[in-house]
Write a protein that holds these residues in place. Structure first.
Motif, PDB file in Angstrom:
ATOM      1  N   MET A   1       0.831  -1.206   0.000  1.00  8.04           N
ATOM      2  CA  MET A   1       0.000   0.000   0.000  1.00  8.04           C
ATOM      3  C   MET A   1       0.868   1.259   0.000  1.00  8.04           C
ATOM      4  O   MET A   1       0.586   2.226  -0.724  1.00  8.04           O
ATOM      5  CB  MET A   1      -0.930   0.007   1.214  1.00  8.04           C
ATOM      6  N   LYS A   2       1.961   1.239   0.789  1.00 10.85           N
ATOM      7  CA  LYS A   2       2.848   2.397   0.823  1.00 10.85           C
ATOM      8  C   LYS A   2       3.598   2.556  -0.497  1.00 10.85           C
ATOM      9  O   LYS A   2       3.827   3.672  -0.973  1.00 10.85           O
ATOM     10  CB  LYS A   2       3.845   2.254   1.978  1.00 10.85           C
ATOM     11  N   ALA A   3       3.998   1.404  -1.077  1.00 11.24           N
ATOM     12  CA  ALA A   3       4.702   1.466  -2.358  1.00 11.24           C
ATOM     13  C   ALA A   3       3.806   2.023  -3.457  1.00 11.24           C
ATOM     14  O   ALA A   3       4.291   2.663  -4.416  1.00 11.24           O
ATOM     15  CB  ALA A   3       5.191   0.067  -2.734  1.00 11.24           C
ATOM     16  N   LEU A   4       2.494   1.813  -3.332  1.00 10.95           N
ATOM     17  CA  LEU A   4       1.542   2.315  -4.328  1.00 10.95           C
ATOM     18  C   LEU A   4       1.087   3.736  -4.040  1.00 10.95           C
ATOM     19  O   LEU A   4       0.199   4.258  -4.724  1.00 10.95           O
ATOM     20  CB  LEU A   4       0.323   1.390  -4.387  1.00 10.95           C
ATOM     21  N   GLY A   5       1.663   4.357  -3.010  1.00 11.34           N
ATOM     22  CA  GLY A   5       1.363   5.769  -2.760  1.00 11.34           C
ATOM     23  C   GLY A   5       0.584   6.076  -1.500  1.00 11.34           C
ATOM     24  O   GLY A   5       0.291   7.251  -1.222  1.00 11.34           O
ATOM     25  N   ALA A   6       0.222   5.048  -0.730  1.00  9.67           N
ATOM     26  CA  ALA A   6      -0.509   5.308   0.527  1.00  9.67           C
ATOM     27  C   ALA A   6       0.400   6.039   1.514  1.00  9.67           C
ATOM     28  O   ALA A   6       1.590   5.714   1.632  1.00  9.67           O
ATOM     29  CB  ALA A   6      -0.990   4.003   1.131  1.00  9.67           C
ATOM     30  N   GLU A   7      -0.129   7.009   2.183  1.00  4.90           N
ATOM     31  CA  GLU A   7       0.649   7.762   3.163  1.00  4.90           C
ATOM     32  C   GLU A   7       0.559   7.102   4.545  1.00  4.90           C
ATOM     33  O   GLU A   7      -0.291   6.245   4.795  1.00  4.90           O
ATOM     34  CB  GLU A   7       0.137   9.200   3.241  1.00  4.90           C
ATOM     35  N   THR A   8       1.449   7.567   5.431  1.00  6.53           N
ATOM     36  CA  THR A   8       1.482   7.024   6.790  1.00  6.53           C
ATOM     37  C   THR A   8       0.141   7.184   7.483  1.00  6.53           C
ATOM     38  O   THR A   8      -0.350   6.279   8.155  1.00  6.53           O
ATOM     39  CB  THR A   8       2.579   7.723   7.616  1.00  6.53           C
ATOM     40  N   ARG A   9      -0.486   8.359   7.299  1.00  7.19           N
ATOM     41  CA  ARG A   9      -1.768   8.604   7.966  1.00  7.19           C
ATOM     42  C   ARG A   9      -2.865   7.687   7.441  1.00  7.19           C
ATOM     43  O   ARG A   9      -3.814   7.352   8.174  1.00  7.19           O
ATOM     44  CB  ARG A   9      -2.177  10.059   7.810  1.00  7.19           C
ATOM     45  N   ASP A  10      -2.768   7.253   6.170  1.00 16.00           N
ATOM     46  CA  ASP A  10      -3.765   6.333   5.631  1.00 16.00           C
ATOM     47  C   ASP A  10      -3.703   4.990   6.362  1.00 16.00           C
ATOM     48  O   ASP A  10      -4.741   4.408   6.715  1.00 16.00           O
ATOM     49  CB  ASP A  10      -3.540   6.120   4.131  1.00 16.00           C
ATOM     50  N   ILE A  11      -2.473   4.489   6.570  1.00 20.32           N
ATOM     51  CA  ILE A  11      -2.297   3.228   7.299  1.00 20.32           C
ATOM     52  C   ILE A  11      -2.770   3.391   8.744  1.00 20.32           C
ATOM     53  O   ILE A  11      -3.423   2.512   9.316  1.00 20.32           O
ATOM     54  CB  ILE A  11      -0.819   2.795   7.279  1.00 20.32           C
ATOM     55  N   LEU A  12      -2.441   4.557   9.303  1.00 18.00           N
ATOM     56  CA  LEU A  12      -2.825   4.829  10.694  1.00 18.00           C
ATOM     57  C   LEU A  12      -4.340   4.854  10.845  1.00 18.00           C
ATOM     58  O   LEU A  12      -4.902   4.209  11.736  1.00 18.00           O
ATOM     59  CB  LEU A  12      -2.226   6.171  11.128  1.00 18.00           C
ATOM     60  N   PHE A  13      -5.015   5.577   9.957  1.00 19.94           N
ATOM     61  CA  PHE A  13      -6.479   5.672  10.021  1.00 19.94           C
ATOM     62  C   PHE A  13      -7.135   4.325   9.757  1.00 19.94           C
ATOM     63  O   PHE A  13      -8.148   3.980  10.384  1.00 19.94           O
ATOM     64  CB  PHE A  13      -6.990   6.702   9.015  1.00 19.94           C
TER      65      PHE A  13
END
Length: 384
Positions: A291-303
């Motif tokens: 998900m991060k490699a595809l552009g997800a930000e830290t806050r997206d994972i956090l939320f």
């Protein structure tokens, strides 16, 4: 985001179910124990409000330590600022079966003072006591329901006294002449009879348990309370404000005891959420890396991670509230047949329960969410 949260939760049905069950069990405990605490608060509040304009005069040794002579009521009545004063005698309805928290009780009261004492109550049927009444009684709503009594029926009152090494139980039937409407106070569990009959039946001579003093209009109850204490010997006086303060302090302690047990159960449920989320993060390490490699930000994972925890918290809260409310209602229906109600579900309790469940889920998911959000994409993709 919400669709993804639902998808992730439903993929692990058993684990999610056990986690939600843990939270719902804690919230169930909060509803049950909190309902008991709320009921006590409401009962004391309503009981105090019915006598909020009266000063209590009690024996110097305390309510259970001694008794007052009726002559004390005359002394109180002579104190400047006192409009009226009258004694009341209190005793258990059945000393052999006290029931929940003391059970039903008898109040001996001068018939001509009953309407004054019960000024904010209505009668469901019949009438109040009147001078000249002999073995007559006015029942609280809970007593009438418990014994299935109507106006014209008879209720048995018992007294018990020690005689050498044994005890003697006396019984007397009183005819019901009135039934009070439900007040939500201790008076719902009362059987009110003429004071002179109560004194004779309980062999109490001319003594009473306490005296109510009614202040004159525009008289400060606090000042009058002190004046009574100075003018009448061997009594303890309590103003309405003092009684309220003492009861509130006692209720705070009771509430802390009951709620602490429930909160402990809820925290255990929160730990199950944290354990579930930690395992989920460990299992989905590569997924978060992708998900991060595809552009997800830290806050997206956090939320995402915290959202899953919060959702399980809310779901557990709703189930806990529903099951707790069902249990409380069933218990109240059963206890009503025994003349008492033990629980009360209030809007405040419901709000506290759902907010606590949500916060429990969020807080329990904070560390797993932080751990997931801090992973670097390369490290996560190499994770086996």
């Amino acid at each position: 985001m919400f669709d993804l949260i639902i998808k992730n939760i439903t993929q692990r049905k058993l684990r999610t179910g056990l986690t939600v069950f843990g939270i719902s069990l804690g919230i169930f405990a909060i509803i049950v124990m909190g309902g008991m605490s709320e009921n006590f608060n409401l009962t004391f509040e309503r009981s105090i409000s019915l006598t909020a304009d009266k000063i209590r005069v009690m024996p110097e040794g305390g309510f259970f330590g001694a008794s007052l002579n009726e002559s004390k009521a005359r002394e109180v009545r002579r104190v400047p600022g006192v409009a009226d004063a009258y004694g009341m005698l209190q005793a258990p309805l059945d000393p052999e079966n006290l029931g929940f928290f003391g059970g039903d009780f008898v109040i001996g009261i001068p018939p001509e003072k009953q309407q004054m004492a019960m000024k904010d109550t209505e009668l469901k049927g019949g009438r109040y006591l009147v001078p000249g009444d002999g073995f007559r009684a006015v029942l609280g709503s809970s007593v009438a329901r418990e014994f299935n009594l109507n106006v014209g029926d008879e209720i048995e009152i018992k007294s018990k006294r020690a005689l050498r090494a044994t005890s003697i139980t006396n019984r007397k039937n009183f005819t019901v002449v009135g039934i009070m409407e439900y007040t939500g106070s201790f008076f719902d569990n009362s059987v009110q009879i003429p004071l002179d009959r109560a004194q004779d039946f309980y062999k109490r001579g001319d003594t009473v348990s306490l005296i109510f003093a009614v202040p004159e209009a525009n008289t400060d109850p606090e000042e009058l309370t002190k004046r009574i204490g100075l003018n009448v010997e061997r009594v303890t006086t309590f103003s309405p404000a003092e009684i309220r303060k003492q009861i509130e302090q006692s209720l705070i302690i009771f509430s802390l005891i009951t709620i602490s047990a429930a909160v402990l159960a809820a925290i255990i449920g929160g730990l199950s959420v944290m354990n579930t989320m930690l395992m989920a993060v460990s299992e989905r390490t590569r997924e978060f890396g992708l998900m991060k490699a595809l552009g997800a930000e830290t806050r997206d994972i956090l939320f995402l991670t915290m959202g899953e925890a919060a959702f399980m918290g809310v779901l557990g809260g709703v189930i806990g509230i529903a099951s707790g409310a069902l249990f409380v209602n069933r218990m109240n229906e059963y206890l009503a047949t025994r003349g008492t109600v033990l629980f009360a579900i209030t809007p405040r309790l419901l709000v506290i329960a759902i907010v606590f469940a949500t916060l429990l889920g969020i807080l329990s998911g904070t560390y797993p969410a932080y751990r997931a959000a801090k992973m670097s994409p390369m490290e996560a993709l190499r994770y086996e």
